[in-house]
Design a protein around this motif. Structure first.
Motif, mmCIF file in Angstrom:
data_model
loop_
_atom_site.group_PDB
_atom_site.id
_atom_site.type_symbol
_atom_site.label_atom_id
_atom_site.label_comp_id
_atom_site.label_asym_id
_atom_site.label_seq_id
_atom_site.Cartn_x
_atom_site.Cartn_y
_atom_site.Cartn_z
ATOM 1 N N GLU A 110 3.887 6.477 6.583
ATOM 2 C CA GLU A 110 4.844 6.040 7.605
ATOM 3 C C GLU A 110 6.151 6.841 7.518
ATOM 4 N N LYS A 111 6.487 7.294 6.312
ATOM 5 C CA LYS A 111 7.701 8.092 6.116
ATOM 6 C C LYS A 111 7.453 9.583 6.360
ATOM 7 N N GLY A 112 6.213 9.945 6.741
ATOM 8 C CA GLY A 112 5.902 11.334 7.040
ATOM 9 C C GLY A 112 5.303 12.119 5.890
ATOM 10 N N TYR A 113 4.882 11.421 4.841
ATOM 11 C CA TYR A 113 4.301 12.075 3.676
ATOM 12 C C TYR A 113 2.797 11.795 3.605
ATOM 13 N N SER A 114 2.001 12.641 4.233
ATOM 14 C CA SER A 114 0.546 12.514 4.120
ATOM 15 C C SER A 114 0.134 12.964 2.723
ATOM 16 N N THR A 115 -1.071 12.589 2.305
ATOM 17 C CA THR A 115 -1.546 13.028 1.000
ATOM 18 C C THR A 115 -1.647 14.550 0.968
ATOM 19 N N TYR A 116 -1.980 15.158 2.089
ATOM 20 C CA TYR A 116 -2.042 16.620 2.169
ATOM 21 C C TYR A 116 -0.664 17.220 1.890
ATOM 22 N N ARG A 117 0.352 16.699 2.556
ATOM 23 C CA ARG A 117 1.710 17.220 2.366
ATOM 24 C C ARG A 117 2.190 17.002 0.935
ATOM 25 N N LEU A 118 1.927 15.803 0.396
ATOM 26 C CA LEU A 118 2.340 15.503 -0.969
ATOM 27 C C LEU A 118 1.739 16.498 -1.956
ATOM 28 N N ASN A 119 0.478 16.846 -1.725
ATOM 29 C CA ASN A 119 -0.231 17.753 -2.624
ATOM 30 C C ASN A 119 0.206 19.208 -2.423
ATOM 31 N N VAL A 120 0.226 19.673 -1.178
ATOM 32 C CA VAL A 120 0.549 21.079 -0.890
ATOM 33 C C VAL A 120 1.985 21.416 -1.275
ATOM 34 N N ILE B 4 6.965 6.604 -10.541
ATOM 35 C CA ILE B 4 7.578 5.472 -9.827
ATOM 36 C C ILE B 4 8.940 5.892 -9.274
ATOM 37 N N ALA B 5 9.696 6.640 -10.056
ATOM 38 C CA ALA B 5 11.008 7.119 -9.600
ATOM 39 C C ALA B 5 10.854 8.012 -8.368
ATOM 40 N N THR B 6 9.846 8.881 -8.374
ATOM 41 C CA THR B 6 9.600 9.745 -7.218
ATOM 42 C C THR B 6 9.234 8.919 -5.999
ATOM 43 N N LEU B 7 8.365 7.914 -6.185
ATOM 44 C CA LEU B 7 7.998 7.046 -5.062
ATOM 45 C C LEU B 7 9.227 6.345 -4.490
ATOM 46 N N CYS B 8 10.081 5.845 -5.370
ATOM 47 C CA CYS B 8 11.290 5.148 -4.907
ATOM 48 C C CYS B 8 12.210 6.086 -4.134
ATOM 49 N N GLU B 9 12.301 7.326 -4.583
ATOM 50 C CA GLU B 9 13.129 8.300 -3.871
ATOM 51 C C GLU B 9 12.553 8.582 -2.488
ATOM 52 N N ASN C 123 0.876 -1.157 0.000
ATOM 53 C CA ASN C 123 0.000 0.000 0.000
ATOM 54 C C ASN C 123 0.924 1.221 0.000
ATOM 55 N N VAL C 124 1.083 1.814 -1.158
ATOM 56 C CA VAL C 124 2.053 2.895 -1.338
ATOM 57 C C VAL C 124 1.709 4.098 -0.464
ATOM 58 N N LEU C 125 0.439 4.473 -0.411
ATOM 59 C CA LEU C 125 0.053 5.633 0.388
ATOM 60 C C LEU C 125 0.317 5.405 1.878
ATOM 61 N N ALA C 126 0.086 4.184 2.347
ATOM 62 C CA ALA C 126 0.375 3.877 3.753
ATOM 63 C C ALA C 126 1.877 3.932 4.017
ATOM 64 N N ALA C 127 2.669 3.433 3.078
ATOM 65 C CA ALA C 127 4.125 3.471 3.235
ATOM 66 C C ALA C 127 4.632 4.917 3.227
ATOM 67 N N LEU C 128 4.054 5.746 2.369
ATOM 68 C CA LEU C 128 4.436 7.158 2.345
ATOM 69 C C LEU C 128 4.068 7.834 3.662
ATOM 70 N N ILE D 195 -1.852 11.115 -6.933
ATOM 71 C CA ILE D 195 -2.368 10.648 -5.643
ATOM 72 C C ILE D 195 -3.678 9.896 -5.865
ATOM 73 N N GLN D 196 -4.530 10.433 -6.735
ATOM 74 C CA GLN D 196 -5.795 9.766 -7.039
ATOM 75 C C GLN D 196 -5.558 8.411 -7.687
ATOM 76 N N LYS D 197 -4.589 8.324 -8.599
ATOM 77 C CA LYS D 197 -4.252 7.040 -9.220
ATOM 78 C C LYS D 197 -3.806 6.028 -8.160
ATOM 79 N N LEU D 198 -2.990 6.471 -7.206
ATOM 80 C CA LEU D 198 -2.535 5.568 -6.150
ATOM 81 C C LEU D 198 -3.708 5.081 -5.308
ATOM 82 N N LYS D 199 -4.651 5.976 -5.015
ATOM 83 C CA LYS D 199 -5.842 5.590 -4.242
ATOM 84 C C LYS D 199 -6.651 4.542 -4.984
#
Length: 71
Positions: free
Chosen positions: A15-25, A48-53, A8-13, A34-38
């Motif tokens: 855990e690393k401190g990246y809420s969907t709000y933070r990712l968007n803002v 994918i490269a951004t997610l891996c980073e 679950n990519v969004l859950a993993a993000l 973000i919608q595609k991930l949901k």
């Protein structure tokens, strides 16, 4: 060809401190990505490269390949 997320990519993000709000803002990941991930849809190579980073991982850590059944 069927690529799927192994985690679950969004859950993993989160855990690393990246809420969907933070990712968007902070414009780390676009709202459409973000919608595609949901929805469990696949991102492009740049996404994918951004997610891996952000997750400090390799693509194989978050993606799996399932071959299409042969008819």
């Amino acid at each position: 060809m069927s690529l799927q997320y192994k985690i679950n990519v969004l859950a993993a993000l989160k855990e690393k401190g990246y809420s969907t709000y933070r990712l968007n803002v902070e414009k780390i990941i676009s709202h459409s990505s973000i919608q595609k991930l949901k929805e469990g849809k696949m991102l492009g190579a740049d996404g994918i490269a951004t997610l891996c980073e952000l997750l400090e991982c390799q693509p194989g850590d978050i993606l799996s390949y399932e071959p299409e059944p042969k008819e």
